[in-house]
Each structure stands twice: as C-alpha cells, then as structure tokens.
Design a protein around this motif. Sequence first.
Motif, PDB file in Angstrom:
ATOM      1  N   ASN A  78     -29.607  14.959 -51.656  1.00 12.60           N
ATOM      2  CA  ASN A  78     -29.463  14.230 -50.397  1.00 12.60           C
ATOM      3  C   ASN A  78     -30.458  13.079 -50.238  1.00 12.60           C
ATOM      4  O   ASN A  78     -30.551  12.490 -49.165  1.00 12.60           O
ATOM      5  CB  ASN A  78     -29.596  15.199 -49.214  1.00 12.60           C
ATOM      6  N   ILE A  79     -31.189  12.772 -51.292  1.00 15.56           N
ATOM      7  CA  ILE A  79     -32.152  11.670 -51.214  1.00 15.56           C
ATOM      8  C   ILE A  79     -31.453  10.345 -50.927  1.00 15.56           C
ATOM      9  O   ILE A  79     -31.880   9.572 -50.055  1.00 15.56           O
ATOM     10  CB  ILE A  79     -32.983  11.592 -52.510  1.00 15.56           C
ATOM     11  N   GLU A  80     -30.366  10.063 -51.620  1.00 16.72           N
ATOM     12  CA  GLU A  80     -29.661   8.801 -51.393  1.00 16.72           C
ATOM     13  C   GLU A  80     -29.060   8.755 -49.991  1.00 16.72           C
ATOM     14  O   GLU A  80     -29.033   7.697 -49.349  1.00 16.72           O
ATOM     15  CB  GLU A  80     -28.582   8.599 -52.454  1.00 16.72           C
ATOM     16  N   THR A  81     -28.575   9.901 -49.509  1.00 19.31           N
ATOM     17  CA  THR A  81     -28.047   9.962 -48.137  1.00 19.31           C
ATOM     18  C   THR A  81     -29.131   9.615 -47.130  1.00 19.31           C
ATOM     19  O   THR A  81     -28.910   8.836 -46.193  1.00 19.31           O
ATOM     20  CB  THR A  81     -27.485  11.365 -47.841  1.00 19.31           C
ATOM     21  N   MET A  82     -30.333  10.162 -47.345  1.00 19.45           N
ATOM     22  CA  MET A  82     -31.434   9.888 -46.421  1.00 19.45           C
ATOM     23  C   MET A  82     -31.856   8.433 -46.506  1.00 19.45           C
ATOM     24  O   MET A  82     -32.171   7.808 -45.486  1.00 19.45           O
ATOM     25  CB  MET A  82     -32.612  10.819 -46.737  1.00 19.45           C
ATOM     26  N   LYS A  83     -31.857   7.873 -47.699  1.00 18.20           N
ATOM     27  CA  LYS A  83     -32.189   6.451 -47.852  1.00 18.20           C
ATOM     28  C   LYS A  83     -31.221   5.576 -47.065  1.00 18.20           C
ATOM     29  O   LYS A  83     -31.622   4.609 -46.405  1.00 18.20           O
ATOM     30  CB  LYS A  83     -32.168   6.060 -49.328  1.00 18.20           C
ATOM     31  N   SER A  84     -29.942   5.919 -47.121  1.00 19.94           N
ATOM     32  CA  SER A  84     -28.938   5.119 -46.408  1.00 19.94           C
ATOM     33  C   SER A  84     -29.098   5.244 -44.905  1.00 19.94           C
ATOM     34  O   SER A  84     -28.869   4.283 -44.153  1.00 19.94           O
ATOM     35  CB  SER A  84     -27.529   5.536 -46.835  1.00 19.94           C
TER      36      SER A  84
END
Length: 235
Positions: free
Chosen positions: A71-77
């Motif tokens: 979920n790192i990319e989700t949080m970045k977005s």
Amino acid sequence: MEPSSGNGDARPAAPAVAAVLPAGGSGERLGGATPKQFCAVQGRPLVSYTVQAMERISWISNIIVVVSSENIETMKSIIEKYGHKRVVIVKGGITRHRSIFNGLKVFAENEFSNHLLQKPEVVIIHDAVRPFVEEDIISKVVMAAKEHGAAGAICPLVSTVIASAADGCLDHSLERARYRASEMPQAFLFDIIYGAYQQCTDYDLDYGTECLHLALKYCKTNAKLVEGTADLWKV
C-alpha cells in the motif's frame, strides 16, 4: 513548534513533537478487499482525514505514516492528491508493534532511513483510523508525557467485561467503574518508547497491543492517564 503563550492555552512548549500513525492493518474485522484506512468516507480515504488532523497542528514537526509494502504507492497517491505536508511514509511490519517500531526507527537508525529525521523530544502514537482527534486532547497527552514520560487517553467503559470459564460459562465480571478503555492518542518521551521497543521480545512485538504497557514493562515508566472524549473511537 509554537511555545505556550502563558495565557492559559493548552499548547505544549518546544522542543519538537512528531507523530507516528500505524496504518498497516488489513481491516479483517471490517471485511472487504480494501483495508479500512483506505476506504473512502464522503469521497476521501479515511487515513487522509487522520493525517489532516495532525497536519493542522503546526507544532507537530513530522507525521510518519506506516503502511504495508503493498500500500505504499496508494499512500503516496493520497499524499499527492490531497496535498499533505510533513508526511513520511514508512514500510510497516507484520504486526502493529513491529510497524510502530519501524516508524520510530526513522529518527534513530541510519540503516533504516537514507535521511534521518530530527529526533523529537516527544512522539505521539495515534491510529490512522481514528480521524476525529482534536488538538486539545493531543496537547494534553503531549504535556503529560513531557512530565511523566508516557501518557494516554482513556474513556469510561460502556460495556461490562466478563471472563468465561473453561466450560464456556460465566466465571466472573469486572466492576466497570474501576476500569477504563485505553484509547488514542498516546504520547511518550522518544527515548523511553524507543528504548522500550529495543528491549521487546518477539512475543511482545507479535502479540502485544498496548504501547503504554511496554513503557512500564521495560522502562519502569508509569503513564499518566488523560480523560478523553467520546469521539476518540476507532473505525
């Protein structure tokens, strides 16, 4: 951080305060494919509201959001879409305590972070799925942590707690008036909570839930309990 003005306001005095928001859970109790911290509430992910609550407080220097690797990319977005500031994303562990420990490491371990953040005097730990936290209660637990080493919000129990016997029948019940529910936010002198995590056993890291207990168990720090409000509930 804004210092206390001496006019009776509740703001804690300098130096720095940081916040660690564990957001790595899978949301099993809620059900569904999306972890609850990323579920939309009125079109906005729940975690964004909690980050915003911390972000509004000018004296919080850094907001560490700990999420699972997937979920790192989700949080970045989310950070990009909603323009969040002072936020650092950290990869979480397989349990809540391991995730919190990872969040603390960005202030203390070069091998964990390419760029160490300034170590705060006090660190706030607050669940990413408790969006309705206000500055007043955060200030109170931070000031109590500065004095006592650790502090946490509590609320009265709304249900009686009972224990069952081996045969599945009632064994005993607790006197509800004597007990309180441990809530968030909690706050700690950084050196105390980080030192406690450094001493944790694998059992603590895998099965423990209460940060205040770790401070007591490993650092002999008795937390100050601060009466919270009814809106500190966890989604």
